[in-house]
Design an enzyme around this catalytic site. Structure first.
Site, PDB file in Angstrom:
ATOM      1  N   GLU A 112     -68.181 -32.450 -10.824  1.00  0.00           N
ATOM      2  CA  GLU A 112     -66.799 -31.998 -10.817  1.00  0.00           C
ATOM      3  C   GLU A 112     -66.568 -30.439 -10.723  1.00  0.00           C
ATOM      4  O   GLU A 112     -66.056 -29.862 -11.134  1.00  0.00           O
ATOM      5  CB  GLU A 112     -66.317 -32.416 -12.458  1.00  0.00           C
ATOM      6  CG  GLU A 112     -66.547 -33.671 -12.724  1.00  0.00           C
ATOM      7  CD  GLU A 112     -65.302 -34.605 -12.044  1.00  0.00           C
ATOM      8  OE1 GLU A 112     -64.453 -34.178 -11.140  1.00  0.00           O
ATOM      9  OE2 GLU A 112     -65.230 -35.814 -12.356  1.00  0.00           O
ATOM     10  N   ASP A 134     -47.931 -38.633 -24.820  1.00  0.00           N
ATOM     11  CA  ASP A 134     -47.513 -39.320 -23.475  1.00  0.00           C
ATOM     12  C   ASP A 134     -48.320 -40.533 -23.602  1.00  0.00           C
ATOM     13  O   ASP A 134     -49.517 -40.661 -23.496  1.00  0.00           O
ATOM     14  CB  ASP A 134     -47.273 -38.712 -22.250  1.00  0.00           C
ATOM     15  CG  ASP A 134     -46.634 -39.509 -21.245  1.00  0.00           C
ATOM     16  OD1 ASP A 134     -45.402 -39.966 -21.681  1.00  0.00           O
ATOM     17  OD2 ASP A 134     -46.858 -39.364 -20.120  1.00  0.00           O
ATOM     18  N   ASP A 147     -43.463 -39.613 -26.515  1.00  0.00           N
ATOM     19  CA  ASP A 147     -42.490 -40.356 -25.822  1.00  0.00           C
ATOM     20  C   ASP A 147     -41.682 -41.383 -26.411  1.00  0.00           C
ATOM     21  O   ASP A 147     -42.144 -42.450 -26.796  1.00  0.00           O
ATOM     22  CB  ASP A 147     -43.225 -41.234 -24.592  1.00  0.00           C
ATOM     23  CG  ASP A 147     -42.503 -41.724 -23.445  1.00  0.00           C
ATOM     24  OD1 ASP A 147     -41.127 -41.676 -23.685  1.00  0.00           O
ATOM     25  OD2 ASP A 147     -42.894 -42.237 -22.378  1.00  0.00           O
ATOM     26  N   HIS A 151     -48.718 -36.301 -16.759  1.00  0.00           N
ATOM     27  CA  HIS A 151     -48.823 -36.940 -18.006  1.00  0.00           C
ATOM     28  C   HIS A 151     -49.046 -36.005 -19.037  1.00  0.00           C
ATOM     29  O   HIS A 151     -48.344 -36.168 -20.266  1.00  0.00           O
ATOM     30  CB  HIS A 151     -49.873 -38.070 -18.082  1.00  0.00           C
ATOM     31  CG  HIS A 151     -49.818 -39.040 -16.894  1.00  0.00           C
ATOM     32  ND1 HIS A 151     -49.001 -39.968 -16.665  1.00  0.00           N
ATOM     33  CD2 HIS A 151     -50.699 -39.265 -15.798  1.00  0.00           C
ATOM     34  CE1 HIS A 151     -49.031 -40.639 -15.719  1.00  0.00           C
ATOM     35  NE2 HIS A 151     -49.873 -40.230 -15.324  1.00  0.00           N
ATOM     36  N   ASP A 204     -45.830 -33.816 -19.177  1.00  0.00           N
ATOM     37  CA  ASP A 204     -44.668 -34.437 -20.143  1.00  0.00           C
ATOM     38  C   ASP A 204     -44.976 -34.447 -21.560  1.00  0.00           C
ATOM     39  O   ASP A 204     -43.663 -34.223 -22.267  1.00  0.00           O
ATOM     40  CB  ASP A 204     -44.625 -36.375 -19.657  1.00  0.00           C
ATOM     41  CG  ASP A 204     -44.036 -36.421 -18.540  1.00  0.00           C
ATOM     42  OD1 ASP A 204     -43.504 -35.465 -17.828  1.00  0.00           O
ATOM     43  OD2 ASP A 204     -44.072 -37.511 -17.891  1.00  0.00           O
TER      44      ASP A 204
END
Length: 410
Positions: A132, A260, A315, A391, A394
């Protein structure tokens, strides 16, 4: 003794990678491209071939090794049917080749001293694997490890650094350093799921669905192409080490937690931040980002992290999930109010702050790097974000609603 066919275990698409002996071996690839599993197999095979070689495995955050590189290397040992020749421990986290005492060592860039002060008991430190590698935003962090792989080796041995990553953003230093140049010391390749003969039809169907629903994501995560940073929504952020406890001592600092929901395609995303209203700064100190989480598992995760008593704004489209989380003990969770044009107004509010992202929050870095404005049929940017890579963003927007309301009340 069992005989193993490397061709059957490794598969195709990586011949040049497997045989390359130069200094830098770099693979950008989509998900399911075998880049990490092939690297793990190659390391185990090579260490048994070179009895004086040791390997250093690097991730940005040390704790991420356990469920990624450490598990992948154990898997590779099983695949090659050489379990009886290896032993592994979790404290310290390392894997040892019993016939010679060679070791695979694991380190994180969140502890620089542990990386730059490595010595080995047997032989030489020959190889390093950066998994990564996109998460390493500071090229100097890579250079420090690069410089530590030094010294004269016996005849037939070689020094090599392997980097594997998803190519989220074309502005990353990895592109300029390894893909925009030609050098006999660099092998830089791109792979994707199409070279992975071990995927079944359900795996392939996920990529085909992504191609239709999220074409921009498909280019990156499916085909392994560089992500385009054109039209970035947030340019007011940077990765930064900070002491959460010191930030919390500031006058007027408020905590902000947002959630979320996701499941099959999208992850459940938890955003955890401290907000300094006096200085207009947001400090993102923790995150959770995981698919296929049931509500009881989300509740346990929140409790495990110690946030069960925090106000969490979630959410509002998932009222049933919010109600279940309350029953599971997350009593202060509340639905976001949203309202007309809530996405754009929430973005505008976040743009008023300088955002600091702790290096442990790797998924936040990916989203902030890739959340962009949409374009019209003529290719011109419009004032509407693409509904992707958002995500955690949000969740951050939801978490800021109480702070926005207090500001309006003033």
């Amino acid at each position: 003794m069992s005989k193993v066919s490397l061709k059957k275990v490794v598969g195709g698409g990586y011949k040049d990678f497997w045989n390359y002996l130069g200094r830098y071996r770099v693979v950008k690839g989509g998900r399911g491209s075998k880049k990490s599993t092939t690297t793990a197999l190659n390391i185990i095979y090579r260490m048994m071939k070179y009895p004086l070689a040791n390997t250093l495995v690097i991730r940005k955050v040390f704790k991420d090794h356990k469920d990624s590189t450490y598990a992948q290397l154990k898997w590779a040992i099983h695949q090659l049917k050489v379990d009886h020749l290896w032993e592994w421990t979790k404290s310290p986290l390392e894997i040892r080749y019993k016939p010679t005492g060679q070791k695979i060592l694991f380190r994180g860039l969140d502890d620089p001293m542990s990386v730059t002060s490595i010595t080995v008991d047997v032989g030489y430190l020959c190889w390093a694997w950066f998994e990564e590698a996109y998460q390493i935003l500071n090229e100097d962090d890579f250079n420090k490890v690069d410089m530590s792989i030094r010294g004269e080796l016996p005849p037939g041995y070689f020094k090599q650094l392997t980097l594997t990553f998803n190519p989220w953003n074309e502005k990353h230093w990895l592109k300029k350093r390894f893909f925009d140049v030609q050098s006999p010391n660099i092998l830089a390749i791109t792979t994707n799921y199409l070279c992975n003969e071990f995927l079944d039809q359900s795996d392939i169907d996920l990529f085909e669905d992504m191609k239709i629903r999220f074409p921009r994501r498909y280019k990156i995560e499916g085909l392994g192409e560089w992500g385009i940073a054109e039209g970035a929504i947030f340019e007011n952020w940077k990765e930064s080490h900070f002491d959460k406890s010191e930030i919390a001592k500031r006058s007027g600092v408020k905590s902000a937690f947002g959630l979320d929901f996701g499941f099959t395609v999208d992850p459940t995303a938890l955003s955890c931040a401290l907000v300094d209203m006096n200085n207009k700064e947001i400090f993102i100190f923790d995150e959770h980002y995981e698919k296929a989480m049931h509500n009881d598992e989300i509740a346990e995760m929140i409790k495990r992290k110690g946030y069960a008593k925090e106000l969490i704004i979630a959410d509002s489209a998932e009222q049933k999930s919010i109600s279940e989380l309350r029953r599971y003990g997350i009593r202060r969770i509340k639905p976001a109010e949203k309202g007309p044009d809530s996405v754009r107004s929430g973005i505008q509010f976040l743009q008023q702050f300088q955002i600091f992202v702790h290096p442990s929050c790797a998924n936040f870095v990916v989203e902030l790097s890739n959340y962009v404005w949409d374009t019209n049929k003529d290719g011109q940017l419009i004032n509407k974000p693409i509904d992707d890579y958002n995500h955690l963003i949000d969740a951050l927007r939801y978490s800021m609603e109480p702070i926005r309301k207090r500001m309006r009340a003033r």
